[in-house]
Design a protein around this motif. Structure first.
Motif, short mmCIF file in Angstrom:
data_model
loop_
_atom_site.label_atom_id
_atom_site.label_comp_id
_atom_site.label_asym_id
_atom_site.label_seq_id
_atom_site.Cartn_x
_atom_site.Cartn_y
_atom_site.Cartn_z
N ASN A 110 0.86 -1.19 0.00
CA ASN A 110 0.00 0.00 0.00
C ASN A 110 0.89 1.24 0.00
O ASN A 110 0.90 2.01 0.96
CB ASN A 110 -0.92 0.00 1.22
CG ASN A 110 -1.81 -1.24 1.28
OD1 ASN A 110 -2.65 -1.44 0.40
ND2 ASN A 110 -1.59 -2.08 2.28
N GLY A 111 1.61 1.42 -1.10
CA GLY A 111 2.67 2.41 -1.13
C GLY A 111 2.31 3.79 -1.59
O GLY A 111 3.18 4.65 -1.74
N GLY A 112 1.01 4.04 -1.84
CA GLY A 112 0.62 5.38 -2.22
C GLY A 112 0.96 5.73 -3.66
O GLY A 112 1.07 4.85 -4.53
N SER A 113 1.19 7.00 -3.91
CA SER A 113 1.47 7.50 -5.26
C SER A 113 2.52 8.59 -5.18
O SER A 113 2.81 9.12 -4.10
CB SER A 113 0.19 8.03 -5.91
OG SER A 113 -0.36 9.07 -5.12
N GLU A 151 5.42 17.03 -6.15
CA GLU A 151 6.79 17.48 -6.45
C GLU A 151 7.57 16.42 -7.22
O GLU A 151 8.27 16.74 -8.19
CB GLU A 151 7.51 17.82 -5.14
CG GLU A 151 6.97 19.03 -4.41
CD GLU A 151 5.69 18.77 -3.65
OE1 GLU A 151 5.04 19.75 -3.22
OE2 GLU A 151 5.31 17.58 -3.48
N LEU A 152 7.45 15.17 -6.78
CA LEU A 152 8.16 14.10 -7.47
C LEU A 152 7.57 13.86 -8.85
O LEU A 152 8.32 13.65 -9.82
CB LEU A 152 8.13 12.82 -6.64
CG LEU A 152 8.86 11.62 -7.24
CD1 LEU A 152 10.33 11.95 -7.52
CD2 LEU A 152 8.77 10.40 -6.31
N ALA A 153 6.25 13.89 -8.96
CA ALA A 153 5.61 13.70 -10.26
C ALA A 153 6.07 14.77 -11.26
O ALA A 153 6.32 14.47 -12.43
CB ALA A 153 4.10 13.72 -10.11
N LYS A 154 6.19 16.01 -10.79
CA LYS A 154 6.65 17.08 -11.68
C LYS A 154 8.09 16.84 -12.11
O LYS A 154 8.46 17.07 -13.28
CB LYS A 154 6.53 18.44 -10.99
CG LYS A 154 6.94 19.61 -11.87
CD LYS A 154 6.79 20.95 -11.17
CE LYS A 154 7.06 22.11 -12.12
NZ LYS A 154 8.38 22.02 -12.77
N ALA A 155 8.93 16.40 -11.16
CA ALA A 155 10.32 16.12 -11.50
C ALA A 155 10.42 14.99 -12.51
O ALA A 155 11.26 15.03 -13.43
CB ALA A 155 11.10 15.78 -10.24
N ILE A 156 9.59 13.98 -12.37
CA ILE A 156 9.57 12.88 -13.34
C ILE A 156 9.15 13.38 -14.71
O ILE A 156 9.75 13.02 -15.74
CB ILE A 156 8.65 11.74 -12.84
CG1 ILE A 156 9.29 11.04 -11.64
CG2 ILE A 156 8.36 10.74 -13.95
CD1 ILE A 156 8.40 10.04 -10.95
N ASP A 157 8.15 14.25 -14.75
CA ASP A 157 7.73 14.85 -16.02
C ASP A 157 8.86 15.68 -16.63
O ASP A 157 9.15 15.58 -17.83
CB ASP A 157 6.50 15.75 -15.81
CG ASP A 157 5.23 14.97 -15.58
OD1 ASP A 157 5.20 13.75 -15.87
OD2 ASP A 157 4.25 15.56 -15.08
N ASP A 158 9.50 16.49 -15.80
CA ASP A 158 10.55 17.39 -16.30
C ASP A 158 11.78 16.62 -16.78
O ASP A 158 12.38 16.98 -17.81
CB ASP A 158 10.97 18.37 -15.20
CG ASP A 158 9.89 19.38 -14.86
OD1 ASP A 158 8.93 19.52 -15.65
OD2 ASP A 158 10.00 20.03 -13.80
N ASP A 159 12.17 15.59 -16.04
CA ASP A 159 13.46 14.94 -16.30
C ASP A 159 13.37 13.71 -17.20
O ASP A 159 14.37 13.30 -17.79
CB ASP A 159 14.12 14.55 -14.98
CG ASP A 159 14.44 15.77 -14.12
OD1 ASP A 159 14.55 16.87 -14.68
OD2 ASP A 159 14.57 15.62 -12.89
N PHE A 160 12.16 13.13 -17.32
CA PHE A 160 12.00 11.94 -18.18
C PHE A 160 10.96 12.13 -19.27
O PHE A 160 10.89 11.32 -20.19
CB PHE A 160 11.61 10.72 -17.33
CG PHE A 160 12.66 10.29 -16.36
CD1 PHE A 160 13.80 9.62 -16.78
CD2 PHE A 160 12.52 10.57 -15.01
CE1 PHE A 160 14.78 9.22 -15.88
CE2 PHE A 160 13.49 10.18 -14.10
CZ PHE A 160 14.62 9.51 -14.54
N GLY A 161 10.12 13.16 -19.15
CA GLY A 161 9.05 13.34 -20.11
C GLY A 161 7.77 12.64 -19.73
O GLY A 161 6.88 12.48 -20.57
#
Length: 241
Positions: A121-124, A128-138
């Motif tokens: 049950n690790g959440g999502s 902030e992390l989601a934005k970084a993933i978008d910025d750095d990986f697309g």
């Protein structure tokens, strides 16, 4: 009773136990809070990650492989200043020490971080992390593809990683054996956020040679709550205490 059935029953019974919720003494390297090298309990039962990781694999992986690294590591540093040295400082100067410290210290630390990256049950991802993933990986899909490639193409035994690198960007990579991104000669450098074990002992009982299926299963049990916290601490500079 067959060993597999016994372990499943034992794991089911263990679900009700109160288990240590953190592995922080190993994976969080704050020098001020360091209390020595300890082998902590899993934060969940052996069967908690089924069907993605089976109870028998978890029991063997944790109680045999991981514990074996810990015992050999503490034996290698017995009577030295390393008994009172946090892992990140040992890794920073790892080339000063022999292979017993490098391999067993890496195995001890890497596994502790791996367990903390798993949870049924690790959440999502945080905003902030989601934005970084978008910025750095697309985007998340591309991040998963890139991570899959690093985990799948690690030749032989090793690890796949997500790190926050020195430029403050997210980066994926892999390391052989028990090396990790805190070691100065590692191919990927940075603060570890995700550690993913691709040694065969981590998956072979269930997945045999299908490493790709094991990698894909990871996303069903990833502990985003832990990774969010690690990312926030790394960005704020709290990671090193």
């Amino acid at each position: 009773m067959k060993r597999r059935n016994f372990i499943k029953l034992a794991g089911a019974g263990a679900t009700a136990l109160i288990i240590s919720p953190t592995l922080a003494n190993c994976v969080s390297p704050s020098s001020a809070n360091f209390k020595g090298h300890t082998f902590n309990e899993l934060p969940y039962a052996y069967n908690a990650l089924e069907p993605y990781i089976d109870a028998e694999t978890m029991e063997l992986h944790y109680s045999k492989h991981h514990k074996g690294y810990f015992k050999k590591f503490t034996a290698a540093i017995e009577g030295s200043e390393l008994e009172k040295t946090p892992m990140h400082l040992i890794f920073k100067h790892i080339n000063k020490y022999d292979d017993a410290v490098r391999n067993n210290g890496g195995g001890y630390y890497n596994h502790s971080l791996f367990w903390s990256c798993l949870n049924p049950n690790g959440g999502s991802p945080s905003a902030e992390l989601a934005k970084a993933i978008d910025d750095d990986f697309g985007g998340m899909d591309q991040f998963k593809k890139d991570f899959f490639t690093q985990a799948k193409t690690q030749f032989g035994s090793g690890w796949a990683w997500l790190v926050l690198n020195k430029a403050g960007k997210l980066e994926v990579g892999n390391t052989a054996n028990q090396d990790n991104p805190l070691m100065p000669d590692s191919d990927i450098q940075g603060i570890p956020l995700i550690a993913f074990d691709v040694w065969e002992h981590a998956y072979y009982l269930k997945y045999q040679n299908l490493r790709g299926d094991y990698i894909n299963a990871f996303w069903n049990i990833i502990n985003w709550n832990e990774i969010n916290e690690r990312y926030a601490n790394a960005k704020s500079g709290k990671w090193l205490g």
